[in-house]
Design an enzyme around this catalytic site. Structure first.
Site, PDB file in Angstrom:
ATOM      1  N   LYS A  11       0.816  -1.222   0.000  1.00  0.00           N
ATOM      2  CA  LYS A  11       0.000   0.000   0.000  1.00  0.00           C
ATOM      3  C   LYS A  11       0.853   1.278   0.000  1.00  0.00           C
ATOM      4  CE  LYS A  11      -3.983  -2.166   2.276  1.00  0.00           C
ATOM      5  NZ  LYS A  11      -5.038  -1.997   3.304  1.00  0.00           N
ATOM      6  N   TYR A  51     -12.511  -2.258  -3.835  1.00  0.00           N
ATOM      7  CA  TYR A  51     -13.022  -2.356  -2.466  1.00  0.00           C
ATOM      8  C   TYR A  51     -14.557  -2.235  -2.408  1.00  0.00           C
ATOM      9  CZ  TYR A  51      -8.409  -2.329  -0.234  1.00  0.00           C
ATOM     10  OH  TYR A  51      -7.147  -2.662   0.209  1.00  0.00           O
ATOM     11  N   ASN A 114      -2.003   0.270   6.630  1.00  0.00           N
ATOM     12  CA  ASN A 114      -1.556  -0.991   7.225  1.00  0.00           C
ATOM     13  C   ASN A 114      -0.692  -1.817   6.277  1.00  0.00           C
ATOM     14  OD1 ASN A 114      -3.572  -1.906   5.559  1.00  0.00           O
ATOM     15  ND2 ASN A 114      -4.593  -3.177   7.086  1.00  0.00           N
ATOM     16  N   HIS A 117      -2.279  -5.558   1.672  1.00  0.00           N
ATOM     17  CA  HIS A 117      -3.569  -6.250   1.559  1.00  0.00           C
ATOM     18  C   HIS A 117      -3.287  -7.661   1.060  1.00  0.00           C
ATOM     19  CE1 HIS A 117      -7.592  -7.384   0.205  1.00  0.00           C
ATOM     20  NE2 HIS A 117      -6.987  -7.818  -0.890  1.00  0.00           N
ATOM     21  N   GLU A 128      -9.483 -11.024  -7.473  1.00  0.00           N
ATOM     22  CA  GLU A 128      -8.556  -9.900  -7.288  1.00  0.00           C
ATOM     23  C   GLU A 128      -7.381  -9.990  -8.264  1.00  0.00           C
ATOM     24  OE1 GLU A 128      -9.721  -9.142  -2.593  1.00  0.00           O
ATOM     25  OE2 GLU A 128      -7.728  -9.915  -3.056  1.00  0.00           O
TER      26      GLU A 128
HETATM   27  P1  CMP Z   1      -7.500  -4.545   3.549  1.00  0.00           P
HETATM   28  O1  CMP Z   1      -7.039  -5.935   3.748  1.00  0.00           O
HETATM   29  O2  CMP Z   1      -6.860  -3.785   2.433  1.00  0.00           O
HETATM   30  O3  CMP Z   1      -9.092  -4.545   3.338  1.00  0.00           O
HETATM   31  C1  CMP Z   1      -9.893  -3.433   3.650  1.00  0.00           C
HETATM   32  C2  CMP Z   1      -9.144  -2.365   4.393  1.00  0.00           C
HETATM   33  O4  CMP Z   1      -9.938  -1.428   5.082  1.00  0.00           O
HETATM   34  C3  CMP Z   1      -8.305  -3.009   5.483  1.00  0.00           C
HETATM   35  O5  CMP Z   1      -7.233  -3.726   4.907  1.00  0.00           O
HETATM   36  C4  CMP Z   1      -7.926  -1.799   6.323  1.00  0.00           C
HETATM   37  O6  CMP Z   1      -6.763  -1.135   5.849  1.00  0.00           O
HETATM   38  C5  CMP Z   1      -9.114  -0.838   6.099  1.00  0.00           C
HETATM   39  N1  CMP Z   1      -9.912  -0.629   7.301  1.00  0.00           N
HETATM   40  C6  CMP Z   1     -10.097   0.547   7.935  1.00  0.00           C
HETATM   41  N2  CMP Z   1     -10.884   0.404   9.006  1.00  0.00           N
HETATM   42  C7  CMP Z   1     -11.228  -0.908   9.067  1.00  0.00           C
HETATM   43  C8  CMP Z   1     -12.027  -1.703   9.965  1.00  0.00           C
HETATM   44  N3  CMP Z   1     -12.645  -1.163  11.004  1.00  0.00           N
HETATM   45  N4  CMP Z   1     -12.139  -3.024   9.722  1.00  0.00           N
HETATM   46  C9  CMP Z   1     -11.536  -3.594   8.646  1.00  0.00           C
HETATM   47  N5  CMP Z   1     -10.762  -2.895   7.773  1.00  0.00           N
HETATM   48  C10 CMP Z   1     -10.607  -1.573   7.978  1.00  0.00           C
END
Ligand code: CMP
Length: 140
Positions: A11, A51, A114, A117, A128
């Protein structure tokens, strides 16, 4: 146990901090092979589409804005039980809850920023991968 493919995104928080190589080292250390990889700038439409499953969640708009805030590296990973293997080395979605030694424990800044993904199941992995790669771009 079976050889699987999974989809990964490094990311914008990681590409901005020059962490692509360090994330890739973690991926390769657990035996996953990076069989396709490209650095791209997501458009807003692409991020929203990717998403879409989260469209009704309160974090959706912030997530889309974050994912287009800089380049990402999209990848296909292959290996034994690749989906679970990658989710294990990624660590929990919220880095505050991620196990020591995982990518998110070491590098992630917040639940949005974070670092990575990874697909959560075989059907989403296939979808995906198709979203970003043609068969010719994947060299296993
Ligand atoms: P990702 O695996 O990319 O999938 C969705 C993303 O939403 C997740 O990682 C997080 O970076 C983001 N996100 C932000 N808030 C939340 C939450 N409360 N629960 C899950 N994903 C979240």
């Amino acid at each position: 146990m079976a050889i699987q493919r999974t989809f990964s995104i490094i990311k914008p928080d990681a590409t901005k901090r020059n962490l692509t190589g360090k994330v890739n080292a973690k991926i390769e250390e657990v035996g996953l092979r990076i069989i396709a990889q490209k650095r791209i700038q997501l458009s807003e439409d692409q991020a929203k589409g990717f998403y879409a499953v989260h469209a009704e969640r309160p974090f959706y708009n912030d997530l889309v804005a974050f994912m287009i805030s800089g380049p990402v590296v999209v990848q296909v990973l292959e290996g034994e039980d690749a989906i679970l293997a990658y989710r294990t080395v990624m660590g929990a979605t919220n880095p505050a809850e991620a196990d020591a030694g995982t990518i998110r424990a070491e590098f992630a800044e917040s639940i949005d920023a974070n670092t990575v993904h990874g697909s959560d199941a075989t059907d989403t992995a296939a979808e995906e991968i198709k979203f970003f790669f043609t068969d010719a771009e994947i060299v296993g």
